[in-house]
Design a protein around this motif. Structure first.
Motif, PDB file in Angstrom:
ATOM      1  N   GLN A   1       0.833  -1.190   0.000  1.00 54.92           N
ATOM      2  CA  GLN A   1       0.000   0.000   0.000  1.00 54.92           C
ATOM      3  C   GLN A   1       0.873   1.249   0.000  1.00 54.92           C
ATOM      4  O   GLN A   1       2.039   1.218   0.379  1.00 54.92           O
ATOM      5  CB  GLN A   1      -0.935  -0.011   1.210  1.00 54.92           C
ATOM      6  CG  GLN A   1      -1.988  -1.111   1.149  1.00 54.92           C
ATOM      7  CD  GLN A   1      -2.933  -1.058   2.341  1.00 54.92           C
ATOM      8  OE1 GLN A   1      -2.540  -1.294   3.466  1.00 54.92           O
ATOM      9  NE2 GLN A   1      -4.187  -0.758   2.083  1.00 54.92           N
TER      10      GLN A   1
ATOM     11  N   SER B   1     -11.278   6.160   4.266  1.00 56.13           N
ATOM     12  CA  SER B   1     -10.570   5.050   4.908  1.00 56.13           C
ATOM     13  C   SER B   1     -11.107   3.703   4.445  1.00 56.13           C
ATOM     14  O   SER B   1     -10.371   2.709   4.414  1.00 56.13           O
ATOM     15  CB  SER B   1     -10.679   5.167   6.426  1.00 56.13           C
ATOM     16  OG  SER B   1     -12.030   5.036   6.847  1.00 56.13           O
TER      17      SER B   1
ATOM     18  N   ILE C   1      -7.079  -0.708   7.812  1.00 57.52           N
ATOM     19  CA  ILE C   1      -6.224  -0.201   6.751  1.00 57.52           C
ATOM     20  C   ILE C   1      -4.919  -0.978   6.685  1.00 57.52           C
ATOM     21  O   ILE C   1      -4.431  -1.313   5.611  1.00 57.52           O
ATOM     22  CB  ILE C   1      -5.952   1.302   6.951  1.00 57.52           C
ATOM     23  CG1 ILE C   1      -7.258   2.091   6.834  1.00 57.52           C
ATOM     24  CG2 ILE C   1      -4.949   1.825   5.939  1.00 57.52           C
ATOM     25  CD1 ILE C   1      -7.099   3.566   7.074  1.00 57.52           C
TER      26      ILE C   1
ATOM     27  N   ASN D   1      -8.024  -3.030   3.407  1.00 55.39           N
ATOM     28  CA  ASN D   1      -7.764  -4.271   2.680  1.00 55.39           C
ATOM     29  C   ASN D   1      -7.696  -5.492   3.584  1.00 55.39           C
ATOM     30  O   ASN D   1      -7.462  -6.599   3.113  1.00 55.39           O
ATOM     31  CB  ASN D   1      -6.448  -4.159   1.903  1.00 55.39           C
ATOM     32  CG  ASN D   1      -6.545  -3.126   0.788  1.00 55.39           C
ATOM     33  OD1 ASN D   1      -7.634  -2.780   0.353  1.00 55.39           O
ATOM     34  ND2 ASN D   1      -5.417  -2.622   0.355  1.00 55.39           N
TER      35      ASN D   1
ATOM     36  N   LEU E   1      -3.397   8.593   2.939  1.00 55.51           N
ATOM     37  CA  LEU E   1      -4.825   8.765   2.671  1.00 55.51           C
ATOM     38  C   LEU E   1      -4.997  10.072   1.910  1.00 55.51           C
ATOM     39  O   LEU E   1      -4.808  11.149   2.484  1.00 55.51           O
ATOM     40  CB  LEU E   1      -5.624   8.797   3.972  1.00 55.51           C
ATOM     41  CG  LEU E   1      -5.732   7.486   4.755  1.00 55.51           C
ATOM     42  CD1 LEU E   1      -6.513   7.720   6.047  1.00 55.51           C
ATOM     43  CD2 LEU E   1      -6.420   6.412   3.927  1.00 55.51           C
TER      44      LEU E   1
ATOM     45  N   HIS F   1     -11.827   2.875   1.439  1.00 56.96           N
ATOM     46  CA  HIS F   1     -11.169   2.504   0.189  1.00 56.96           C
ATOM     47  C   HIS F   1      -9.836   1.784   0.440  1.00 56.96           C
ATOM     48  O   HIS F   1      -9.309   1.130  -0.460  1.00 56.96           O
ATOM     49  CB  HIS F   1     -10.911   3.746  -0.662  1.00 56.96           C
ATOM     50  CG  HIS F   1     -12.130   4.286  -1.338  1.00 56.96           C
ATOM     51  ND1 HIS F   1     -12.738   3.653  -2.392  1.00 56.96           N
ATOM     52  CD2 HIS F   1     -12.858   5.400  -1.094  1.00 56.96           C
ATOM     53  CE1 HIS F   1     -13.797   4.357  -2.785  1.00 56.96           C
ATOM     54  NE2 HIS F   1     -13.879   5.423  -2.009  1.00 56.96           N
ATOM     55  N   PHE F   2      -9.278   1.941   1.646  1.00 54.21           N
ATOM     56  CA  PHE F   2      -7.964   1.375   1.943  1.00 54.21           C
ATOM     57  C   PHE F   2      -8.033   0.274   2.997  1.00 54.21           C
ATOM     58  O   PHE F   2      -7.007  -0.164   3.486  1.00 54.21           O
ATOM     59  CB  PHE F   2      -7.015   2.486   2.413  1.00 54.21           C
ATOM     60  CG  PHE F   2      -6.735   3.515   1.357  1.00 54.21           C
ATOM     61  CD1 PHE F   2      -5.658   3.379   0.507  1.00 54.21           C
ATOM     62  CD2 PHE F   2      -7.570   4.611   1.198  1.00 54.21           C
ATOM     63  CE1 PHE F   2      -5.398   4.321  -0.467  1.00 54.21           C
ATOM     64  CE2 PHE F   2      -7.318   5.561   0.222  1.00 54.21           C
ATOM     65  CZ  PHE F   2      -6.238   5.410  -0.621  1.00 54.21           C
TER      66      PHE F   2
END
Length: 467
Positions: free
Chosen positions: A279, A313, A329, A318, A283, A315-316
């Motif tokens: 990643q 947050s 995150i 994972n 952000l 969107h990240f």
């Protein structure tokens, strides 16, 4: 071009010794080397400088850097190349490395890094540091970075980096924070912190109510900040917030429209060692002037920054907990979460009651610790009512609520549904009421569908954990 048209003096090193790049004579300080260059090698051939350098960068002293064409003083190599291009019409390849390692001394004879503004007292420590800014070659297997392609080839030839116990000895492993350092180093992304509704400077903690004042403060007070200091202590392993409103590349001054274009430009045009498998460690927010709160990753807009921050947050996130479906995150945050027992880990701040999930605790707080326990979930303001009858009256008058089996009516086609989620899914599928998104992630175990894979994973963890 740098050696021919500027006062950048090339030199070589042997351990801690400084050697003239032309005649290999030894000197104790760069000041003595500069005097030697001015008197002995004003018109020397550059072939000796590049002898046996392979694809390594040439070390140059830029303490008294100036353009030989117009005698203008220049602070660093990046400014020098821009000067050559715009003032003298030289053909500069901004999408390639400039081929030099710049060494600069202060008035006190200390060594100054022109990229992060750190000062070093001795030559050896600065020599170890300056290469960190030029680790542009990374191993595809282990992610270790190197100063040159030759060093990377030696790594492939000699090191068994596919082993799980392998620990890199040269270079460094590129993790999310390493990616974030590259983004801050080579773009105009503005790092910031938040406290309630204010935007804080990450360096001096000055608070601003609007993003424009924050960007002006950064441009005037922290124009050449040390990238390392942007990762403040309380940040921990979380991602750093950055404002990309006026995003540009510092290497070629090209404006960058979106966040995906930023990573592509740095990695492909300037060969920066961004690890796309990890990643990016930031952000991204496009704060503008504070009147519009729009997500940089999707077309959704929000009424305030707090809502935008919570959405961004997602969107990240994972990493999803298999037990409760909560998203994180970073992997370390999820691991820390799984170490805490899920049974009754959420406690009420107003009494001694404990709960196994946030939903249970929220229901408890709303019903046991408020005089208005009934809330409308459809209004943005989330109004509350003292009793169920008042809320029912509000639902019937404002939201078309009906008594009986089918209580939720579609305002477009008047079709009724037994549950609010049924009406919501109908609006998303049939009338495309969910903004620019579709339910592209169906659940394999039930008829429900979701807009993102993260929401699907949360649903499976909560409802189908036994499948």
């Amino acid at each position: 071009m740098i050696l021919r048209f500027s006062t950048a003096y090339p030199f070589k090193t042997r351990f801690s010794q400084i050697l003239c790049a032309y005649c290999h004579e030894e000197y104790d300080t760069l000041a003595l080397l500069r005097y030697h260059m001015k008197t002995e090698h004003l018109n020397s051939d550059f072939k000796n400088v590049f002898y046996r350098t392979k694809d390594n960068l040439v070390k140059v002293d830029i303490t008294d850097l100036a353009c030989k064409i117009c005698n203008e003083e220049i602070p660093d190599i990046d400014a020098l190349m821009s000067h050559f291009c715009h003032k003298h019409g030289k053909s500069v390849k901004f999408n390639a490395r400039f081929g030099v390692l710049p060494y600069k001394q202060t008035v006190d004879s200390n060594f100054l890094c022109v990229y992060c503004q750190r000062v070093f007292l001795d030559f050896v420590n600065f020599k170890r540091h300056i290469g960190v800014h030029f680790m542009n070659f990374s191993c595809d297997k282990c992610g270790t970075t190197f100063l040159s392609a030759h060093a990377l080839r030696d790594h492939h030839r000699q090191v068994k980096c596919f082993r799980t116990a392998y620990k890199p000895r040269n270079g460094r492993i590129m993790k999310p924070r390493g990616n974030a350092e590259i983004i801050l180093q080579y773009t105009t992304a503005c790092p910031f912190r938040t406290w309630k509704n204010n935007f804080n400077c990450v360096f001096c903690r000055v608070q601003f109510s609007d993003p424009t004042s924050l960007r002006d403060h950064m441009a005037t007070r922290h124009a050449n900040y040390d990238v390392q200091t942007a990762f403040y202590k309380k940040l921990g392993k979380e991602f750093l917030k950055i404002d990309i409103t006026d995003l540009q590349c510092k290497l070629c001054f090209m404006p960058i429209v979106d966040f995906d274009g930023l990573t592509y430009h740095l990695k492909n045009d300037h060969h920066q060692p961004l690890n796309t498998d990890a990643q990016l460690g930031v952000l991204p927010f496009r704060l503008n002037d504070g009147s519009i709160w729009k997500c940089t990753m999707c077309p959704n807009e929000f009424k305030d920054f707090v809502s935008l921050k919570m959405h961004t947050s997602q969107h990240f996130q994972n990493y999803v907990c298999d037990t409760c479906g909560e998203g994180f995150i970073t992997e370390s945050a999820m691991i820390a979460h799984t170490k805490i027992p899920h049974e009754n880990k959420y406690s009420c701040s107003r009494c001694i009651a404990t709960f196994s999930s946030l939903d249970e605790r929220n229901i408890h707080v709303k019903t046991q610790h408020t005089s208005m326990p009934y809330m409308c979930n459809y209004c943005k303001e989330k109004p509350r009512f003292a009793n169920w009858e008042l809320r029912k009256k509000h639902l019937m008058e404002v939201h078309n609520y009906k008594t009986g089996a089918d209580k939720y009516e579609c305002s477009t086609c008047q079709k009724s549904f037994k549950t609010r989620s049924g009406k919501y899914n109908h609006m998303a599928r049939t009338h495309r009421m969910k903004k620019d998104t579709e339910l592209n992630y169906p659940c394999p175990s039930c008829p429900k569908a979701f807009t993102t894979k993260l929401f699907l994973d949360k649903h499976i963890a909560k409802k189908h954990y036994d499948v």
